[in-house]
Write an enzyme that holds these catalytic residues in place. Sequence first.
Site, PDB file in Angstrom:
ATOM      1  CG  PHE A  78      -0.950 -13.515  -0.594  1.00  0.00           C
ATOM      2  CD1 PHE A  78      -0.008 -14.705   0.025  1.00  0.00           C
ATOM      3  CD2 PHE A  78      -1.250 -12.626  -0.053  1.00  0.00           C
ATOM      4  CE1 PHE A  78       0.090 -14.742   1.430  1.00  0.00           C
ATOM      5  CE2 PHE A  78      -1.058 -12.489   1.770  1.00  0.00           C
ATOM      6  CZ  PHE A  78      -0.282 -13.599   2.040  1.00  0.00           C
ATOM      7  CG  ASP A 134       0.712  -9.692  -5.847  1.00  0.00           C
ATOM      8  OD1 ASP A 134       2.120  -9.545  -5.628  1.00  0.00           O
ATOM      9  OD2 ASP A 134      -0.111  -9.883  -5.023  1.00  0.00           O
ATOM     10  CE1 TYR A 158       6.183  -8.860   3.002  1.00  0.00           C
ATOM     11  CE2 TYR A 158       5.387  -6.747   3.033  1.00  0.00           C
ATOM     12  CZ  TYR A 158       5.045  -8.033   2.776  1.00  0.00           C
ATOM     13  OH  TYR A 158       3.835  -8.320   2.639  1.00  0.00           O
ATOM     14  CE  LYS A 159       6.138 -11.577   0.052  1.00  0.00           C
ATOM     15  NZ  LYS A 159       5.692 -12.395   1.318  1.00  0.00           N
TER      16      LYS A 159
END
Length: 397
Positions: free
Chosen positions: A113, A184, A209-210
Amino acid sequence: MTDFSATRAKFHIPDGIIYLDGNSLGPLPIAAKARAAKVIEEEWGGELIKGWNTAGWMVQPRKVGDRIARLIGAPEGSVVMGDTLSIKVYQALASALEMRPDRRVIVSDNGNFPTDLYMAQGLIASLGRGHELKVVDPEAVEAAIDESVAALMITEVDYRTGRKHDMAKLIAKAHAVGALVIWDLAHSAGAIPVDLKGAGADFAVGCTYKYLNGGPGAPAFIYVAAEHADAARPALSGWMGHEAPFAFDQDYRPGNGIERMRVGTPPIIALAVLDAALDAWEGVDMADVRRKSIELSELFIREVEARCPDLVLASPRDSAVRGSQVSFRHPQGYAVMQALIAPGLIGDFRAPDALRFGFTPLYIGEEEVLGAVSIMEDVLSKRSWDKPEYHRRGLVT
């Protein structure tokens, strides 16, 4: 066996919506509303500043961290909450580089990311000691690990395609040459089984939040292996990571173990929402989640390829090397996704051409998968995506 009908009842999904975007933002856990109201009205409203002691606010980052630890194969006392994922990436990488002062190479891959790469670039510029960020293809990561590498910084599951790295294999290679490894877990935690301790991970970070459904902007977490916990110096030496925050010393002394990775004042309301969201994971076996997510993903791929010939699979076909998301490519991917959202199928788009769909068994089943493909077939066969309104880009894609 995990009862997914029971977990499904714990989430609010608006009527008429098929939600295949939990890999980007999980839906609202029903219990979160009451928990947030309790913290706001009873704790903050009733206790005021006393809540730091009477409501246990001060220890929430560690308590919630321990709940996440169970889902990522980490022991109690090795995970703490706070700040954002970008900040936790910075902390972990800075600590790792300081622990390998004679090395200058950081290895990552071009499926990582972007924020992870940005944080590495910024840290390198700040240090000014000649570090190099070496970014290779995902398939070339293992070969890039040699004695010059200080740290391997990898997102386990590729945010665009869902391609999954072999965590244990890469850690073994890195440790064999004396390098440290930072993982990550943004697209892993709550999506696939993770065994940080068993695999020998040095550091790990992730957002909540995923797949963990903590809400927009929910606090991130950081894991530090026990053997590094009292040796890793936190680059961001905030007051909450001090050995005695309320002694208000002028000089920083790092706290014990994972506590030193705290930085600023914890977001209590956000942590309460996340804590309530984690209630949905009680009694859930990650092996069951993985098995069911593969079943749903395989069904989706078969149906899309049979009924939507304009789409090209962008994710690995082998489920063993794929996370809990599936991406398809289309030259007009953004417009196609907007046209899918209009009748109630919510996925998302990732540049340059990927339509991305997440499969979360806690609230998604076969009915939603088949319904989603029916909408996709209709939109693509009629080319209804080719309307001006679907080509106009919003701030968030």
